[in-house]
Design a protein around this motif. Structure first.
Motif, PDB file in Angstrom:
ATOM      1  N   LEU A 104       0.823  -1.209   0.000  1.00 41.70           N
ATOM      2  CA  LEU A 104       0.000   0.000   0.000  1.00 41.70           C
ATOM      3  C   LEU A 104       0.858   1.261   0.000  1.00 41.70           C
ATOM      4  CD1 LEU A 104      -2.666  -1.171   2.591  1.00 41.70           C
ATOM      5  CD2 LEU A 104      -3.186  -0.468   0.253  1.00 41.70           C
ATOM      6  N   ASP A 107       1.733   3.362  -3.014  1.00 37.45           N
ATOM      7  CA  ASP A 107       0.764   4.286  -3.620  1.00 37.45           C
ATOM      8  C   ASP A 107       0.102   5.242  -2.634  1.00 37.45           C
ATOM      9  OD1 ASP A 107       0.971   3.180  -6.314  1.00 37.45           O
ATOM     10  OD2 ASP A 107      -0.024   1.417  -5.478  1.00 37.45           O
ATOM     11  N   TYR A 108       0.191   4.927  -1.322  1.00 34.47           N
ATOM     12  CA  TYR A 108      -0.460   5.758  -0.301  1.00 34.47           C
ATOM     13  C   TYR A 108       0.526   6.023   0.839  1.00 34.47           C
ATOM     14  CZ  TYR A 108      -4.581   3.937  -2.727  1.00 34.47           C
ATOM     15  OH  TYR A 108      -5.491   3.574  -3.677  1.00 34.47           O
ATOM     16  N   ILE A 110       0.951   5.466   3.886  1.00 33.13           N
ATOM     17  CA  ILE A 110       0.561   4.673   5.050  1.00 33.13           C
ATOM     18  C   ILE A 110       1.800   4.054   5.682  1.00 33.13           C
ATOM     19  CG2 ILE A 110       0.192   2.589   3.659  1.00 33.13           C
ATOM     20  CD1 ILE A 110      -2.131   1.868   5.509  1.00 33.13           C
ATOM     21  N   LEU A 134      -6.965   3.452   6.400  1.00 31.64           N
ATOM     22  CA  LEU A 134      -7.286   4.114   5.134  1.00 31.64           C
ATOM     23  C   LEU A 134      -8.444   5.098   5.303  1.00 31.64           C
ATOM     24  CD1 LEU A 134      -6.937   1.037   2.755  1.00 31.64           C
ATOM     25  CD2 LEU A 134      -5.373   2.991   2.912  1.00 31.64           C
ATOM     26  N   MET A 137      -7.143   8.189   6.956  1.00 29.39           N
ATOM     27  CA  MET A 137      -6.338   8.967   6.016  1.00 29.39           C
ATOM     28  C   MET A 137      -7.190   9.697   4.985  1.00 29.39           C
ATOM     29  SD  MET A 137      -3.451   6.025   5.323  1.00 29.39           S
ATOM     30  CE  MET A 137      -2.692   6.902   3.948  1.00 29.39           C
ATOM     31  N   VAL A 139      -8.657   8.136   2.496  1.00 28.02           N
ATOM     32  CA  VAL A 139      -8.525   7.449   1.210  1.00 28.02           C
ATOM     33  C   VAL A 139      -9.865   6.850   0.790  1.00 28.02           C
ATOM     34  CG1 VAL A 139      -7.380   5.553  -0.004  1.00 28.02           C
ATOM     35  CG2 VAL A 139      -6.087   6.971   1.608  1.00 28.02           C
ATOM     36  N   VAL A 140     -10.597   6.302   1.761  1.00 28.16           N
ATOM     37  CA  VAL A 140     -11.934   5.751   1.527  1.00 28.16           C
ATOM     38  C   VAL A 140     -12.859   6.280   2.619  1.00 28.16           C
ATOM     39  CG1 VAL A 140     -11.228   3.642   0.323  1.00 28.16           C
ATOM     40  CG2 VAL A 140     -11.290   3.678   2.817  1.00 28.16           C
ATOM     41  N   ALA A 146     -13.352   0.183   1.843  1.00 25.47           N
ATOM     42  CA  ALA A 146     -11.978  -0.314   1.735  1.00 25.47           C
ATOM     43  C   ALA A 146     -11.965  -1.781   1.330  1.00 25.47           C
ATOM     44  CB  ALA A 146     -11.240  -0.121   3.058  1.00 25.47           C
ATOM     45  N   ILE A 150      -9.817  -1.344  -2.339  1.00 24.02           N
ATOM     46  CA  ILE A 150      -8.373  -1.431  -2.143  1.00 24.02           C
ATOM     47  C   ILE A 150      -7.948  -2.734  -1.478  1.00 24.02           C
ATOM     48  CG2 ILE A 150      -6.373  -0.326  -1.030  1.00 24.02           C
ATOM     49  CD1 ILE A 150      -7.880   2.325  -1.304  1.00 24.02           C
ATOM     50  N   TYR A 157      -2.923  -5.346  -3.679  1.00 19.45           N
ATOM     51  CA  TYR A 157      -2.370  -5.143  -2.335  1.00 19.45           C
ATOM     52  C   TYR A 157      -2.658  -6.325  -1.411  1.00 19.45           C
ATOM     53  CZ  TYR A 157      -2.605  -0.373  -4.174  1.00 19.45           C
ATOM     54  OH  TYR A 157      -2.487   0.742  -4.967  1.00 19.45           O
TER      55      TYR A 157
END
Length: 280
Positions: A104, A107-108, A110, A134, A137, A139-140, A146, A150, A157
């Motif tokens: 992960l 791309d993020y 984390i 996530l 953060m 992201v979702v 999630a 993802i 992932y």
């Protein structure tokens, strides 16, 4: 203490508010929440049935295996064989989660520390902690989002982890004086599939291994499969249960008490269990 967002005390308090008088606590691969839940149960007039949701894998055909969750009601939490296997599973889940974080992180933004901040110390680590990270953060929007994107099992992932063989898990549970019930079976059964497509051989193997019961009343069990499962339970004199599978108000859409277990079936669990005495 695994993938629920309520503490054991909050879980019992919310159960009381929902009118639930008897509640099973079944965290993944740990008994860490039992003591706190039992104390909270006494304080809130909720009878707590301690258990574990054991992560297992069952071989289907020559080259395919599926994840199977087996509920262990009232096993001896100090049974050495069961404790050793649960420890092995939890260690595997940590290594798996670290590998997923590394993927992960490509791309993020984390980190492993961010994931650990989502769970109490000593709790079981799993994909829900990654999902909650996530969400934190931005992201979702939700944990469910999630899991459907993802963290889906087909995502790049995703990393598989070790789980004990399902039939071995049933033997371990029975050996620890517990009662084994398959959780939310057939949740991936296609809506348009024929009843003849149901995996009768799969259940035959589990029943032969000593499976005690089937969780039928669950929101994810397909309606078209429920009667088939009930007939199977009657044929083999199995316990049938119901569960909300509640993970906290923000954890899943599932709500406490939306599915329940008949008192007669609970009594069968109590009668067959010998590993742990239910607190009054």
């Amino acid at each position: 203490m695994s993938d629920g967002l309520d503490s054991p005390t909050e879980l019992v308090q919310n159960a009381a508010l929902a009118g639930v008088t008897t509640l099973a606590i079944t965290d993944h691969d740990t008994t860490l929440g039992w003591d706190e839940a039992i104390i909270a149960g006494r304080q809130n007039q909720v009878r707590v049935i301690p258990g574990i949701e054991v992560s297992t894998r069952q071989l289907i055909g020559e080259n395919r295996s599926i994840s199977v969750h087996i509920l262990a009601y009232l096993p001896d939490p100090k049974n050495s064989a069961l404790v050793e296997e649960l420890d092995k599973t939890r260690r595997s889940r940590i290594e798996r989660a670290k590998k997923m974080v590394a993927l992960l992180a490509e791309d993020y933004p984390i980190t492993w520390e961010m994931v650990l901040a989502q769970i109490p110390e000593g709790s079981t680590v799993g994909r829900p902690a990654l999902a909650d990270t996530l969400v934190s953060m931005g992201v979702v929007p939700t944990r469910s989002d999630a899991f459907t994107s993802i963290l889906h099992s087909h995502s790049r992932y995703y990393v598989s982890d070790y789980s004990v063989d399902t039939t071995d898990a049933i033997a371990l549970i029975r050996g620890a004086g517990g009662v084994s019930v398959i959780a939310h079976p057939l949740i991936d059964f296609p809506a348009g599939a024929s009843m003849t497509d149901l995996p009768a051989e799969f259940f035959k193997i589990l029943i032969g291994a000593g499976l005690n019961g089937i969780e039928i009343e669950h929101r994810s069990v397909p309606k078209q499969a429920k009667q088939w499962l009930k007939n199977l339970a009657v044929k083999h004199n199995l316990i049938t249960t119901g569960s909300s599978d509640y993970h906290g108000i923000d954890g899943k859409d599932n709500r406490l008490g939306e599915n329940r277990t008949e008192p007669a079936m609970l009594q069968r669990i109590l009668d067959q269990a010998s590993g742990f005495e239910v607190p009054l």
